[in-house]
Design a protein around this motif. Structure first.
Motif, PDB file in Angstrom:
ATOM      1  N   TYR A 133     -25.423 -17.143  15.376  1.00  0.00           N
ATOM      2  CA  TYR A 133     -26.768 -16.567  15.497  1.00  0.00           C
ATOM      3  C   TYR A 133     -27.218 -16.518  16.950  1.00  0.00           C
ATOM      4  N   GLU A 134     -26.967 -17.601  17.671  1.00  0.00           N
ATOM      5  CA  GLU A 134     -27.350 -17.629  19.084  1.00  0.00           C
ATOM      6  C   GLU A 134     -26.573 -16.589  19.880  1.00  0.00           C
ATOM      7  N   LYS A 135     -25.271 -16.443  19.601  1.00  0.00           N
ATOM      8  CA  LYS A 135     -24.412 -15.586  20.410  1.00  0.00           C
ATOM      9  C   LYS A 135     -24.446 -14.120  19.986  1.00  0.00           C
ATOM     10  N   PHE A 136     -24.607 -13.851  18.691  1.00  0.00           N
ATOM     11  CA  PHE A 136     -24.504 -12.467  18.191  1.00  0.00           C
ATOM     12  C   PHE A 136     -25.836 -11.938  17.679  1.00  0.00           C
ATOM     13  N   GLY A 137     -26.862 -12.772  17.672  1.00  0.00           N
ATOM     14  CA  GLY A 137     -28.155 -12.364  17.131  1.00  0.00           C
ATOM     15  C   GLY A 137     -28.784 -11.181  17.849  1.00  0.00           C
ATOM     16  N   LEU A 138     -28.425 -10.964  19.119  1.00  0.00           N
ATOM     17  CA  LEU A 138     -28.962  -9.818  19.852  1.00  0.00           C
ATOM     18  C   LEU A 138     -28.587  -8.502  19.183  1.00  0.00           C
ATOM     19  N   VAL A 139     -27.414  -8.485  18.542  1.00  0.00           N
ATOM     20  CA  VAL A 139     -26.957  -7.267  17.859  1.00  0.00           C
ATOM     21  C   VAL A 139     -27.815  -6.996  16.625  1.00  0.00           C
ATOM     22  N   TRP A 140     -28.473  -8.003  16.107  1.00  0.00           N
ATOM     23  CA  TRP A 140     -29.422  -7.863  15.001  1.00  0.00           C
ATOM     24  C   TRP A 140     -30.813  -7.511  15.528  1.00  0.00           C
ATOM     25  N   VAL A 141     -31.225  -8.153  16.608  1.00  0.00           N
ATOM     26  CA  VAL A 141     -32.579  -7.969  17.131  1.00  0.00           C
ATOM     27  C   VAL A 141     -32.783  -6.575  17.709  1.00  0.00           C
ATOM     28  N   LEU A 142     -31.755  -6.007  18.331  1.00  0.00           N
ATOM     29  CA  LEU A 142     -31.926  -4.712  18.987  1.00  0.00           C
ATOM     30  C   LEU A 142     -32.281  -3.605  17.991  1.00  0.00           C
ATOM     31  N   PRO A 143     -31.488  -3.355  16.930  1.00  0.00           N
ATOM     32  CA  PRO A 143     -31.909  -2.332  15.962  1.00  0.00           C
ATOM     33  C   PRO A 143     -33.157  -2.743  15.180  1.00  0.00           C
ATOM     34  N   TYR A 144     -33.337  -4.050  14.988  1.00  0.00           N
ATOM     35  CA  TYR A 144     -34.550  -4.572  14.344  1.00  0.00           C
ATOM     36  C   TYR A 144     -35.782  -4.104  15.120  1.00  0.00           C
ATOM     37  N   SER A 145     -35.723  -4.183  16.438  1.00  0.00           N
ATOM     38  CA  SER A 145     -36.845  -3.769  17.291  1.00  0.00           C
ATOM     39  C   SER A 145     -37.104  -2.268  17.173  1.00  0.00           C
ATOM     40  N   VAL A 146     -36.017  -1.497  17.104  1.00  0.00           N
ATOM     41  CA  VAL A 146     -36.173  -0.045  17.004  1.00  0.00           C
ATOM     42  C   VAL A 146     -36.804   0.341  15.675  1.00  0.00           C
ATOM     43  N   PHE A 147     -36.301  -0.214  14.579  1.00  0.00           N
ATOM     44  CA  PHE A 147     -36.852   0.121  13.262  1.00  0.00           C
ATOM     45  C   PHE A 147     -38.295  -0.381  13.113  1.00  0.00           C
ATOM     46  N   PHE A 148     -38.599  -1.517  13.745  1.00  0.00           N
ATOM     47  CA  PHE A 148     -39.985  -1.990  13.734  1.00  0.00           C
ATOM     48  C   PHE A 148     -40.893  -0.968  14.412  1.00  0.00           C
ATOM     49  N   ALA A 149     -40.467  -0.464  15.562  1.00  0.00           N
ATOM     50  CA  ALA A 149     -41.263   0.533  16.283  1.00  0.00           C
ATOM     51  C   ALA A 149     -41.454   1.792  15.450  1.00  0.00           C
ATOM     52  N   LEU A 150     -40.402   2.222  14.774  1.00  0.00           N
ATOM     53  CA  LEU A 150     -40.497   3.421  13.942  1.00  0.00           C
ATOM     54  C   LEU A 150     -41.395   3.182  12.732  1.00  0.00           C
ATOM     55  N   GLY A 151     -41.417   1.938  12.234  1.00  0.00           N
ATOM     56  CA  GLY A 151     -42.332   1.597  11.150  1.00  0.00           C
ATOM     57  C   GLY A 151     -43.779   1.609  11.599  1.00  0.00           C
ATOM     58  N   VAL A 152     -44.042   1.058  12.783  1.00  0.00           N
ATOM     59  CA  VAL A 152     -45.400   1.040  13.332  1.00  0.00           C
ATOM     60  C   VAL A 152     -45.891   2.464  13.583  1.00  0.00           C
ATOM     61  N   MET A 153     -44.968   3.359  13.938  1.00  0.00           N
ATOM     62  CA  MET A 153     -45.345   4.755  14.201  1.00  0.00           C
ATOM     63  C   MET A 153     -45.924   5.435  12.969  1.00  0.00           C
ATOM     64  N   ARG A 154     -45.651   4.884  11.787  1.00  0.00           N
ATOM     65  CA  ARG A 154     -46.190   5.449  10.550  1.00  0.00           C
ATOM     66  C   ARG A 154     -47.661   5.071  10.340  1.00  0.00           C
ATOM     67  N   ILE A 155     -48.130   4.153  11.167  1.00  0.00           N
ATOM     68  CA  ILE A 155     -49.522   3.686  11.066  1.00  0.00           C
ATOM     69  C   ILE A 155     -50.294   4.214  12.270  1.00  0.00           C
ATOM     70  N   LYS A 156     -51.483   4.680  12.049  1.00  0.00           N
ATOM     71  CA  LYS A 156     -52.239   5.335  13.108  1.00  0.00           C
ATOM     72  C   LYS A 156     -53.409   4.480  13.607  1.00  0.00           C
ATOM     73  N   GLY A 157     -53.811   4.782  14.848  1.00  0.00           N
ATOM     74  CA  GLY A 157     -55.052   4.268  15.406  1.00  0.00           C
ATOM     75  C   GLY A 157     -55.129   2.772  15.593  1.00  0.00           C
ATOM     76  N   VAL A 158     -56.307   2.233  15.286  1.00  0.00           N
ATOM     77  CA  VAL A 158     -56.620   0.826  15.533  1.00  0.00           C
ATOM     78  C   VAL A 158     -55.709  -0.102  14.737  1.00  0.00           C
ATOM     79  N   LYS A 159     -55.318   0.302  13.535  1.00  0.00           N
ATOM     80  CA  LYS A 159     -54.461  -0.538  12.706  1.00  0.00           C
ATOM     81  C   LYS A 159     -53.126  -0.823  13.404  1.00  0.00           C
ATOM     82  N   ALA A 160     -52.574   0.197  14.035  1.00  0.00           N
ATOM     83  CA  ALA A 160     -51.310   0.017  14.747  1.00  0.00           C
ATOM     84  C   ALA A 160     -51.482  -0.955  15.910  1.00  0.00           C
ATOM     85  N   LEU A 161     -52.605  -0.854  16.611  1.00  0.00           N
ATOM     86  CA  LEU A 161     -52.883  -1.757  17.730  1.00  0.00           C
ATOM     87  C   LEU A 161     -53.011  -3.196  17.248  1.00  0.00           C
ATOM     88  N   ILE A 162     -53.692  -3.391  16.125  1.00  0.00           N
ATOM     89  CA  ILE A 162     -53.859  -4.736  15.558  1.00  0.00           C
ATOM     90  C   ILE A 162     -52.499  -5.324  15.181  1.00  0.00           C
TER      91      ILE A 162
END
Length: 415
Positions: free
Chosen positions: A251-280
């Motif tokens: 997990y310590e050594k290979f977890g970055l390979v999980w976190v990187l696409p995790y971050s991208v999909f999180f951003a794409l999920g947040v993009m589905r929410i608009k305005g103040v809710k996304a900021l919160i």
């Protein structure tokens, strides 16, 4: 990270959110900064850049991107002082080639890999030269597998999907009082749900297959010997590929390979929410959830600990004996890491806690480590170890009841 995500999804807003989340998340806080390992910090910062240069090379066909790949590998060479990161870097680009450019990509991948090896021979050759002598006696796959099995208890899938690790966020951790609160769990679960939304809603996009396979491989390797198939997979891998033993803390050594696409999909999920809710959501995810990172509390116990008074008592007792001898620390760990319930986690520290020469970990020296691992095997297999103690001039055994055996894969102090 910003340029990588922008290149993949072609959306500025998603790139900003992903870059910000990659910086402020529980994995980066606990596995990169809390651990205070330079190789981990270097790998975390270099991986998005490394993948970005590869993507630009396959898209633009300009030699400048190959030069960038090779030169930055020298600048960030400290990354590979932890050899496990070789897997962390080359598996993602290999997956990118296989999912996007099969026909011409594999020859190019092998060609650049060859140039990378040539340029980095200045550290690769000494590493393998030394590993053939000093490391060979302590690289038994069973010891590495046992270590991975032990630490894997701290990162089952239920922890990984929340970017956690139970040994760093669970009871006994200085972060436990904050991260054990129900509303903190709710925020973490909300983040994971947004990751799933981003993953599902973009399934028709060109980049989806690469990021999905990247996330799948990152999760599977990171969970170590946990269900499903982890035990069988790593036992086969470690017993047949000796170098794979460097993944004994996957997990310590290979977890970055999980976190990187995790971050991208999180951003794409947040993009589905608009305005103040996304900021919160961003404030809760990257601010409140990682509050110890903003305040510096993430470092308070990991770099400053108070050694319990009974260590002084034990040291005073041992020092009353005027003979020449060594002391042996129990339980014997098959590596060099340790975690104590009073707050310390890192390289086993007995050499600083006792005035007598202590035997407590492997030292990467052939003769010493051969004796040490023989002693470890004798203890584990309940064989006679008297002669080994005589050879090592051990007069006292010091048993640590404050030692977390689950993290290092040792037998328990009670046993």
């Amino acid at each position: 990270m910003y340029f990588l995500v922008k290149e993949l999804v072609k959306k500025d807003s998603a790139a900003v959110i992903a870059a910000f989340f990659y910086l402020f998340n529980l994995y980066s806080m606990s596995q990169v900064w809390n651990r205070m390992l330079y190789s981990g910090m270097s790998a975390w910062s270099y991986l998005p850049l490394f993948i970005y240069f590869w993507i630009r090379w396959f898209q633009d066909k300009k030699i400048i991107w190959i030069i960038a790949i090779l030169l930055t590998s020298v600048i960030f060479s400290n990354t590979f002082s932890t050899p496990a990161y070789i897997f962390t870097f080359w598996i993602p680009v290999g997956l990118f080639v296989l999912t996007n450019h099969k026909k011409r990509g594999i020859p190019h991948l092998l060609g650049i890999l060859f140039l990378w090896i040539i340029l980095n021979l200045w550290w690769i050759y000494p590493y393998f030269k030394v590993s053939g002598s000093a490391f060979s006696l302590i690289s038994d796959w069973k010891a590495n597998f046992g270590s991975l099995t032990g630490v894997s208890q701290s990162f089952p899938t239920s922890q990984i999907i929340l970017l956690r690790q139970s040994s760093l966020f669970g009871a006994g951790s200085h972060l436990y009082s904050f991260y054990s609160q129900p509303w903190i769990y709710i925020i973490s679960l909300g983040i994971f749900l947004l990751v799933l939304v981003g993953w599902y809603k973009t399934r028709k996009e060109k980049y989806w297959l690469f990021l999905s396979i990247l996330a799948l491989s990152g999760w599977f390797v990171s969970k170590g010997t946990n269900f499903p198939f982890g035990y069988t997979f790593f036992k086969f891998l470690f017993s047949n590929v000796s170098f794979a033993g460097v993944l004994r803390n996957s997990y310590e050594k290979f977890g970055l390979v999980w976190v990187l696409p995790y971050s991208v999909f999180f951003a794409l999920g947040v993009m589905r929410i608009k305005g103040v809710k996304a900021l919160i959501i961003l404030i809760l995810s990257c601010g409140v959830l990682t509050w110890p990172m903003w305040t510096g509390h993430v470092f308070s116990e990991s770099v400053r600990v108070k050694v319990p008074h009974y260590y002084n008592d034990a040291n005073d007792f041992v020092m009353k004996d005027s003979r020449d001898f060594r002391v042996l620390m129990l339980p014997i760990t098959p590596g060099d890491g340790a975690r104590y319930y009073w707050g310390y986690q890192g390289i086993e520290p007995s050499e600083f806690l006792f005035d007598r020469p202590s035997i407590s970990k492997i030292l990467r020296t052939s003769y010493f480590d051969e004796k040490y691992m023989n002693l470890y095997a004798a203890f584990v297999n309940e064989k006679n170890y008297d002669s080994l103690l005589d050879e090592m001039n051990v007069k006292y055994l010091i048993l640590h009841h404050d030692f977390d055996e689950k993290v290092t894969g040792t037998i328990s102090p009670f046993e």
